[in-house]
Design an enzyme around this catalytic site. Structure first.
Site, PDB file in Angstrom:
ATOM      1  N   SER A 148       2.875   5.440  -5.874  1.00 48.62           N
ATOM      2  CA  SER A 148       3.045   4.207  -5.100  1.00 48.62           C
ATOM      3  C   SER A 148       4.363   3.593  -5.533  1.00 48.62           C
ATOM      4  O   SER A 148       4.922   3.988  -6.575  1.00 48.62           O
ATOM      5  CB  SER A 148       1.887   3.254  -5.426  1.00 48.62           C
ATOM      6  OG  SER A 148       2.174   1.935  -5.023  1.00 48.62           O
ATOM      7  N   TYR A 161      -5.231  -0.953  -9.944  1.00 51.02           N
ATOM      8  CA  TYR A 161      -4.476  -0.049  -9.062  1.00 51.02           C
ATOM      9  C   TYR A 161      -3.099   0.238  -9.665  1.00 51.02           C
ATOM     10  O   TYR A 161      -2.657   1.390  -9.742  1.00 51.02           O
ATOM     11  CB  TYR A 161      -4.339  -0.693  -7.680  1.00 51.02           C
ATOM     12  CG  TYR A 161      -3.643   0.172  -6.650  1.00 51.02           C
ATOM     13  CD1 TYR A 161      -4.334   1.179  -5.989  1.00 51.02           C
ATOM     14  CD2 TYR A 161      -2.291  -0.011  -6.335  1.00 51.02           C
ATOM     15  CE1 TYR A 161      -3.698   1.981  -5.035  1.00 51.02           C
ATOM     16  CE2 TYR A 161      -1.655   0.778  -5.394  1.00 51.02           C
ATOM     17  CZ  TYR A 161      -2.360   1.772  -4.744  1.00 51.02           C
ATOM     18  OH  TYR A 161      -1.733   2.568  -3.804  1.00 51.02           O
TER      19      TYR A 161
HETATM   20  P1  NDP Z   1      -6.886   5.706   3.195  1.00 54.09           P
HETATM   21  O1  NDP Z   1      -8.019   4.972   2.565  1.00 54.09           O
HETATM   22  O2  NDP Z   1      -6.478   5.337   4.579  1.00 54.09           O
HETATM   23  O3  NDP Z   1      -7.119   7.262   3.091  1.00 54.09           O
HETATM   24  C1  NDP Z   1      -7.486   7.827   1.856  1.00 54.09           C
HETATM   25  C2  NDP Z   1      -8.482   8.935   2.046  1.00 54.09           C
HETATM   26  O4  NDP Z   1      -8.901   9.380   0.737  1.00 54.09           O
HETATM   27  C3  NDP Z   1      -9.716   8.459   2.775  1.00 54.09           C
HETATM   28  O5  NDP Z   1     -10.192   9.426   3.678  1.00 54.09           O
HETATM   29  C4  NDP Z   1     -10.662   8.223   1.635  1.00 54.09           C
HETATM   30  O6  NDP Z   1     -12.035   8.229   1.983  1.00 54.09           O
HETATM   31  C5  NDP Z   1     -10.318   9.393   0.720  1.00 54.09           C
HETATM   32  N1  NDP Z   1     -10.912   9.216  -0.594  1.00 54.09           N
HETATM   33  C6  NDP Z   1     -11.244   8.060  -1.229  1.00 54.09           C
HETATM   34  N2  NDP Z   1     -11.892   8.327  -2.373  1.00 54.09           N
HETATM   35  C7  NDP Z   1     -11.974   9.686  -2.456  1.00 54.09           C
HETATM   36  C8  NDP Z   1     -12.556  10.579  -3.383  1.00 54.09           C
HETATM   37  N3  NDP Z   1     -13.234  10.125  -4.449  1.00 54.09           N
HETATM   38  N4  NDP Z   1     -12.446  11.900  -3.165  1.00 54.09           N
HETATM   39  C9  NDP Z   1     -11.813  12.381  -2.070  1.00 54.09           C
HETATM   40  N5  NDP Z   1     -11.278  11.591  -1.138  1.00 54.09           N
HETATM   41  C10 NDP Z   1     -11.350  10.258  -1.323  1.00 54.09           C
HETATM   42  O7  NDP Z   1      -5.646   5.491   2.182  1.00 54.09           O
HETATM   43  P2  NDP Z   1      -4.081   5.677   2.380  1.00 54.09           P
HETATM   44  O8  NDP Z   1      -3.801   6.770   3.328  1.00 54.09           O
HETATM   45  O9  NDP Z   1      -3.487   4.340   2.578  1.00 54.09           O
HETATM   46  O10 NDP Z   1      -3.658   6.133   0.894  1.00 54.09           O
HETATM   47  C11 NDP Z   1      -3.494   7.489   0.515  1.00 54.09           C
HETATM   48  C12 NDP Z   1      -2.796   7.510  -0.828  1.00 54.09           C
HETATM   49  O11 NDP Z   1      -1.540   6.837  -0.732  1.00 54.09           O
HETATM   50  C13 NDP Z   1      -3.570   6.801  -1.936  1.00 54.09           C
HETATM   51  O12 NDP Z   1      -3.428   7.493  -3.144  1.00 54.09           O
HETATM   52  C14 NDP Z   1      -2.878   5.446  -2.004  1.00 54.09           C
HETATM   53  O13 NDP Z   1      -3.018   4.826  -3.256  1.00 54.09           O
HETATM   54  C15 NDP Z   1      -1.441   5.844  -1.729  1.00 54.09           C
HETATM   55  N6  NDP Z   1      -0.597   4.748  -1.277  1.00 54.09           N
HETATM   56  C16 NDP Z   1      -0.843   4.131  -0.087  1.00 54.09           C
HETATM   57  C17 NDP Z   1      -0.049   3.085   0.326  1.00 54.09           C
HETATM   58  C18 NDP Z   1      -0.285   2.369   1.614  1.00 54.09           C
HETATM   59  O14 NDP Z   1       0.328   1.298   1.821  1.00 54.09           O
HETATM   60  N7  NDP Z   1      -1.119   2.879   2.508  1.00 54.09           N
HETATM   61  C19 NDP Z   1       1.096   2.611  -0.497  1.00 54.09           C
HETATM   62  C20 NDP Z   1       1.251   3.335  -1.723  1.00 54.09           C
HETATM   63  C21 NDP Z   1       0.429   4.367  -2.087  1.00 54.09           C
HETATM   64  P3  NDP Z   1     -12.727   6.781   2.274  1.00 54.09           P
HETATM   65  O15 NDP Z   1     -12.131   6.346   3.539  1.00 54.09           O
HETATM   66  O16 NDP Z   1     -14.174   7.065   2.404  1.00 54.09           O
HETATM   67  O17 NDP Z   1     -12.369   5.887   1.111  1.00 54.09           O
END
Ligand code: NDP
Length: 258
Positions: A148, A161
């Protein structure tokens, strides 16, 4: 003749948390660069993950959907081994699964801390460990951890986080030191605010409210779309990045430039 260093043809990638958001965009983006892509997410998201698989297959490469909950550490290695068996190799891991529980530090519970750090850091480590084994054996691999902008800077209201994402950078450097000699590079991408379903759900605000809140914190002037991270992921997954390791590639609209 076109430069071939960014081609992922003949490579097999695994993306965690690929049912939606950034993971979905990166799965499709790697497929556009020619990779076969194993899509994974939790059981509760498996139907959505199959939609990602369908988008990948429509690009003419192989894909499959796998249940992989990164909180279930004992299940990670068997799940990754099954993918290696199915495709005969694993070249690229996009360690994307992550959660956020925004809350003032004084209100953070032990459960908030454990859920965040166990998903974003512990789960990410054990996915990297399981993927590195076949990569080291074949002498080539690319591990791309999704950090991030908060891997590099702080902010109020997100202590667990931010701790987990700084940890992602530390792990990226530590694993790069250990595995690069075996042909496996380890890097991180640091996305800035990106419009995804997870962000919308976590902050309980409209897309317009979030947009207004972030616009003046980013020279880019707007939140990003998940597809804007694809180029960075292809670079770090490709032969072109062979000498880049232990690096945090910030794609944050200039957040950390201010
Ligand atoms: P989303 O919540 O939109 O997508 C994340 C996906 O990961 C979801 O399908 C979620 O499932 C799944 N997930 C959550 N927990 C688990 C688990 N234990 N095992 C497997 N899958 C899991 O998130 P983003 O696309 O926004 O984020 C993706 C990555 O990018 C993350 O690591 C986030 O920290 C990072 N990030 C995002 C930013 C943003 O602004 N969007 C900025 C900086 C970093 P479920 O929906 O059920 O939780």
């Amino acid at each position: 003749m076109a430069y071939s260093g960014f081609s992922l043809e003949g490579r097999v990638a695994l993306v965690t948390g690929a049912a939606r958001g950034i993971g979905e965009a990166l799965a499709v983006g790697l497929a556009e660069a020619g990779a076969d892509v194993a899509v994974s997410d939790m059981a509760s998201r498996i139907e959505l993950a199959r939609d990602t698989q369908a988008r990948v297959e429509a690009l003419g490469v192989r894909s499959s959907t796998h249940e992989l909950d990164v909180l279930d550490v004992a299940s990670i290695s068997p799940a990754i081994d099954r993918i290696v068996e199915e495709y005969g190799q694993l070249d690229i891991l996009i360690n994307n699964a992550g959660i956020r529980i925004p809350r003032p530090a004084l209100e953070v519970t032990e459960a908030d801390w454990d859920a965040t750090v166990d998903t974003n850091l512990k789960g990410l480590f054990f996915c990297a460990q399981a993927a590195a084994r076949p990569m080291i054996e074949q002498g080539w691999g690319r591990i791309v951890n999704i950090g991030s902008q908060f891997s590099a800077v702080g902010s109020a209201g997100r202590a667990p986080y931010i701790a987990s994402k700084h940890g992602v950078l530390g792990l990226t450097r530590a694993l790069a030191a250990e595995w690069t000699p075996y042909g496996v590079t380890v890097n991180a991408i640091g996305p800035g605010p990106t419009e995804t379903p997870g962000v919308l759900a976590a902050y309980n605000r409209t897309p317009e409210e979030l947009q207004a809140e972030y616009a003046d914190k980013m020279p880019l002037g707007r939140r990003m779309q998940p597809e804007e991270l694809v180029g960075a992921a292809i670079f770090l997954a490709s032969p072109a990045s062979g000498a880049t390791t232990g690096h945090l590639l910030l794609v944050d609209g200039g957040w950390t430039a201010l």
